[in-house]
Enzyme design. Sequence first.
Site, mmCIF file in Angstrom:
data_model
loop_
_atom_site.group_PDB
_atom_site.id
_atom_site.type_symbol
_atom_site.label_atom_id
_atom_site.label_comp_id
_atom_site.label_asym_id
_atom_site.label_seq_id
_atom_site.Cartn_x
_atom_site.Cartn_y
_atom_site.Cartn_z
ATOM 1 C CG ASP A 29 66.779 68.268 45.859
ATOM 2 O OD1 ASP A 29 67.013 67.040 45.750
ATOM 3 O OD2 ASP A 29 66.698 69.028 44.877
ATOM 4 C CG HIS A 46 68.275 58.631 49.619
ATOM 5 N ND1 HIS A 46 67.926 59.910 49.269
ATOM 6 C CD2 HIS A 46 68.274 57.919 48.458
ATOM 7 C CE1 HIS A 46 67.739 59.968 47.955
ATOM 8 N NE2 HIS A 46 67.955 58.780 47.448
ATOM 9 C CG LEU A 140 57.531 69.795 65.883
ATOM 10 C CD1 LEU A 140 57.543 71.255 65.455
ATOM 11 C CD2 LEU A 140 58.934 69.202 65.733
HETATM 12 C C1 IPE Z 1 61.877 66.913 45.344
HETATM 13 O O1 IPE Z 1 63.180 66.646 44.960
HETATM 14 C C2 IPE Z 1 61.309 65.767 46.119
HETATM 15 C C3 IPE Z 1 61.865 65.540 47.455
HETATM 16 C C4 IPE Z 1 62.775 66.286 48.050
HETATM 17 C C5 IPE Z 1 61.328 64.417 48.155
HETATM 18 P P1 IPE Z 1 63.545 66.020 43.536
HETATM 19 O O2 IPE Z 1 65.009 65.845 43.533
HETATM 20 O O3 IPE Z 1 62.717 64.831 43.290
HETATM 21 O O4 IPE Z 1 63.079 67.169 42.535
HETATM 22 P P2 IPE Z 1 63.585 67.468 41.053
HETATM 23 O O5 IPE Z 1 63.458 66.192 40.287
HETATM 24 O O6 IPE Z 1 64.991 67.920 41.145
HETATM 25 O O7 IPE Z 1 62.685 68.566 40.574
HETATM 26 C C1 IPE Z 2 66.253 64.338 47.874
HETATM 27 O O1 IPE Z 2 67.537 64.086 47.397
HETATM 28 C C2 IPE Z 2 65.609 63.104 48.458
HETATM 29 C C3 IPE Z 2 64.552 62.520 47.616
HETATM 30 C C4 IPE Z 2 64.088 63.031 46.515
HETATM 31 C C5 IPE Z 2 64.000 61.254 48.061
HETATM 32 P P1 IPE Z 2 67.810 63.606 45.920
HETATM 33 O O2 IPE Z 2 67.817 62.136 45.880
HETATM 34 O O3 IPE Z 2 66.865 64.261 44.979
HETATM 35 O O4 IPE Z 2 69.284 64.164 45.682
HETATM 36 P P2 IPE Z 2 69.853 64.814 44.365
HETATM 37 O O5 IPE Z 2 68.947 65.955 44.014
HETATM 38 O O6 IPE Z 2 69.861 63.764 43.322
HETATM 39 O O7 IPE Z 2 71.216 65.277 44.746
HETATM 40 MG MG MG Z 3 66.891 65.998 43.963
#
Ligand code: IPE
Ligand code: IPE
Ligand code: MG
Length: 251
Positions: A29, A46, A140
């Site tokens: 995240d 991303h 792995l």
């Molecule tokens: C969880 O992160 C999903 C992934 C890392 C793929 P999100 O950014 O979607 O989660 P919330 O919305 O903060 O809970």
């Molecule tokens: C996690 O990073 C990746 C996915 C959920 C695909 P985010 O896109 O949720 O990044 P933040 O949380 O907005 O910084």
């Molecule tokens: Mg996020």
Amino acid sequence: MPAVLQEGAPVDGAYHERTGPRHVAIIMDGNGRWAQARGKPRLYGHHAGGQRVREIMEACPDLGIKYLTVFAFSTENWKRTQAEVSGLMSLFRRYITREAQTLVDHGVRVRFIGDRIRLDETLVRLMDELELLTADNDLLHLTVALNYGGRDEVARATKRLAREVAAGRLDPERVDAETLARYLDTYVLPDPDLVIRTSGEARISNFLLWQSAYSEYEFVDTLWPDFTRAEFSRLVANFARRERRFGAVPT
Ligand code: IPE
Ligand code: IPE
Ligand code: MG
């Protein structure tokens, strides 16, 4: 990646005899905020996040980690803008195409968990091909959670199980937790020993709900694109110092 795995994993359940985690799962995240901090679009984050997976994956064999599971896209992530969603999907397609040979060469067996029904045909084909291509690897086991949600997974498992009952092939009186686990997407995987979430959020966000019942958790402030092998190693070392009791009293 070294050719020889220092496995150190005992037979199932004998966790007190070992130190490191055998299965690590990561909620990657913070990509969006990482990009935002640089005045860039979220997809830039991303892209940077995608690059980190390789380094973490390569660190696993040396750390005795046999299973690595990463959360790439949740069943709730469809709520994002169409531009972000389609950007992510095209990133997944490109990533699979580009990394396939490296994964094969490095002995990585790839699996995908999640519901494929909502994913586009081309992506699903690439996922199927990569699973097949790496099926004989064993150094792995990399599992990518794509359109994955823990509740969705349990609901889909229950549906399949209910069909077996309705068809008279399964006695409802014999259904227990182990039975249900066999219908989950993760049926071939051990439960995660350690779940790591980056970006400072201390929540599960629907990741491996069933499987992480007794997992150890690490929440770190680092945004995923900044997550390094060194930090990963530190978290894995922390894990070894914890006492896992599984409800029992330590002897
Ligand atoms: C969880 O992160 C999903 C992934 C890392 C793929 P999100 O950014 O979607 O989660 P919330 O919305 O903060 O809970
Ligand atoms: C996690 O990073 C990746 C996915 C959920 C695909 P985010 O896109 O949720 O990044 P933040 O949380 O907005 O910084
Ligand atoms: Mg996020």
